[in-house]
Motif scaffolding. Structure first.
Motif, mmCIF file in Angstrom:
data_model
loop_
_atom_site.group_PDB
_atom_site.id
_atom_site.type_symbol
_atom_site.label_atom_id
_atom_site.label_comp_id
_atom_site.label_asym_id
_atom_site.label_seq_id
_atom_site.Cartn_x
_atom_site.Cartn_y
_atom_site.Cartn_z
ATOM 1 N N THR A 1 0.933 -1.361 -0.168
ATOM 2 C CA THR A 1 0.513 0.193 -0.097
ATOM 3 C C THR A 1 0.686 1.192 0.048
ATOM 4 O O THR A 1 1.806 1.778 0.633
ATOM 5 C CB THR A 1 -0.901 0.305 0.749
ATOM 6 O OG1 THR A 1 -1.674 -1.131 1.229
ATOM 7 C CG2 THR A 1 -2.008 0.999 1.263
ATOM 8 N N CYS B 1 4.739 10.860 -1.928
ATOM 9 C CA CYS B 1 5.153 10.109 -2.943
ATOM 10 C C CYS B 1 6.276 9.799 -4.002
ATOM 11 O O CYS B 1 5.804 10.801 -4.541
ATOM 12 C CB CYS B 1 3.974 8.901 -3.097
ATOM 13 S SG CYS B 1 4.494 7.285 -3.694
ATOM 14 N N VAL C 1 -0.496 9.280 -6.155
ATOM 15 C CA VAL C 1 -0.598 8.557 -4.872
ATOM 16 C C VAL C 1 -0.831 9.781 -4.109
ATOM 17 O O VAL C 1 -1.536 10.052 -3.196
ATOM 18 C CB VAL C 1 0.233 7.983 -4.359
ATOM 19 C CG1 VAL C 1 0.779 7.480 -3.442
ATOM 20 C CG2 VAL C 1 0.502 6.249 -5.387
ATOM 21 N N GLU D 1 -5.534 6.002 0.489
ATOM 22 C CA GLU D 1 -4.650 5.547 -0.369
ATOM 23 C C GLU D 1 -4.279 4.500 -1.627
ATOM 24 O O GLU D 1 -5.732 4.469 -1.823
ATOM 25 C CB GLU D 1 -3.888 4.383 0.873
ATOM 26 C CG GLU D 1 -3.622 5.222 2.353
ATOM 27 C CD GLU D 1 -3.579 4.369 3.752
ATOM 28 O OE1 GLU D 1 -3.817 2.803 3.538
ATOM 29 O OE2 GLU D 1 -2.812 4.791 4.463
ATOM 30 N N LEU D 2 -3.355 3.815 -2.320
ATOM 31 C CA LEU D 2 -3.316 3.238 -2.997
ATOM 32 C C LEU D 2 -3.283 1.683 -2.138
ATOM 33 O O LEU D 2 -1.880 1.451 -1.714
ATOM 34 C CB LEU D 2 -2.479 3.610 -4.369
ATOM 35 C CG LEU D 2 -1.868 2.603 -5.178
ATOM 36 C CD1 LEU D 2 -3.577 2.325 -6.685
ATOM 37 C CD2 LEU D 2 -0.390 3.075 -6.017
#
Ligand code: 0L1
Ligand code: MG
Length: 267
Positions: free
Chosen positions: A121, A127, A218, A227-228
């Motif tokens: 995740t 990011c 992200v 979130e991813l």
């Protein structure tokens, strides 16, 4: 980027119903900003997230996300200057080598993309490309079939975001590879339509490196409070401009190191 939501809940629902109707009936509508000129990016994402909520309620399953408008070629083609994101569901996936119906699409176009499958995740803000590469399980070649629901592909970013980044179908295939075995900046890709080369490019066209597009995605998700998740399938954006397709067309996207992805279009 402003994620300021200015529309009322009623207006978000109204616009979402308009976009959902256009997607389901495959009919083009005018861009949303014709009626709501003050729409912000935050409003666009509010409509997109309402669309996702409805699809999930109808039993669609989200499989990942797409980054869009991440190359200069695409930004120039569409006359916009900022990338965008959209969600992907199981209903949009089509098998490799399959016949894809255009009866339920308005004016489909195809583009070659590098797709990432995540093993960890990722959460923004901040990011980076390195974070993305460390969280990637493998990459694979993909073709996205976009289909703006706006008449004549005439829109602005706020309207496109509300229309889930024009996403319609996608096909993953070819050969899955570990990202560390490849130089993801210099992958060449050639697209053939009916046996003729129609466009080509290199993966650096996507923000210098396709993993940059995933990092951007992200960071946009973080602004939207998400979130991813690990296991996500994420498309990093078209490497070349998008090519229009109609019934009878066959497409082969040949990727250096990653094999090819084919499909044909039918009524
Ligand atoms: O995948 C994408 O680059 C999204 C494109 C959105 C605009 C368009 O419909 O071309
Ligand atoms: Mg795309």
């Amino acid at each position: 980027m402003s994620m300021n939501v200015t529309l009322s809940r009623e207006d978000v629902v109204r616009l979402c119903e308009r976009v959902e109707g256009a997607q389901k009936r495959a009919c083009a509508i005018p861009k949303l900003t014709d009626e709501y000129p003050g729409m912000t990016m935050g409003d666009g994402y509010a409509v997109q997230f309402e669309l996702r909520r409805r699809f999930l309620e109808q039993g669609h399953r989200q499989v990942g996300w797409k980054a869009g408008l991440t190359s200069k070629a695409k930004m120039q083609q569409m006359g916009v200057s900022v990338p965008s994101i959209g969600f992907l569901t199981d209903r949009m996936a089509r098998p490799e080598n399959s016949a894809i119906s255009t009866a339920d699409l308005v004016h489909p176009r195809v583009e070659c993309e590098v797709a990432f499958v995540m093993k960890k995740t990722l959460a923004g803000p901040g990011c980076t490309r390195a974070d993305v590469l460390a969280a990637t399980d493998y990459v694979l070649p993909a073709v996205e079939i976009i289909d703006s629901r706006f008449s004549g592909f005439k829109f602005d970013l706020e309207s496109v975001v509300a229309d889930n980044g024009s996403s319609a179908r996608f096909v993953g295939g070819g050969r899955a590879r570990y990202a560390e075995e490849l130089d993801l900046r210099t992958l060449g890709v050639v697209m053939e339509k009916n046996g003729e080369i129609v466009t080509m490019g290199a993966s650096a066209a996507v923000l210098g490196h396709p993993a940059e597009a995933i990092a951007m995605l992200v960071n946009i998700l973080a602004e939207l409070g998400e979130e991813l998740p690990a296991g996500s399938f994420v498309m990093s954006g078209g490497i070349t401009e998008a090519i229009a397709v109609k019934p009878g067309d066959s497409i082969i996207a040949r990727f250096q190191e990653l094999g090819s992805v084919s499909m044909r279009f039918v009524d």
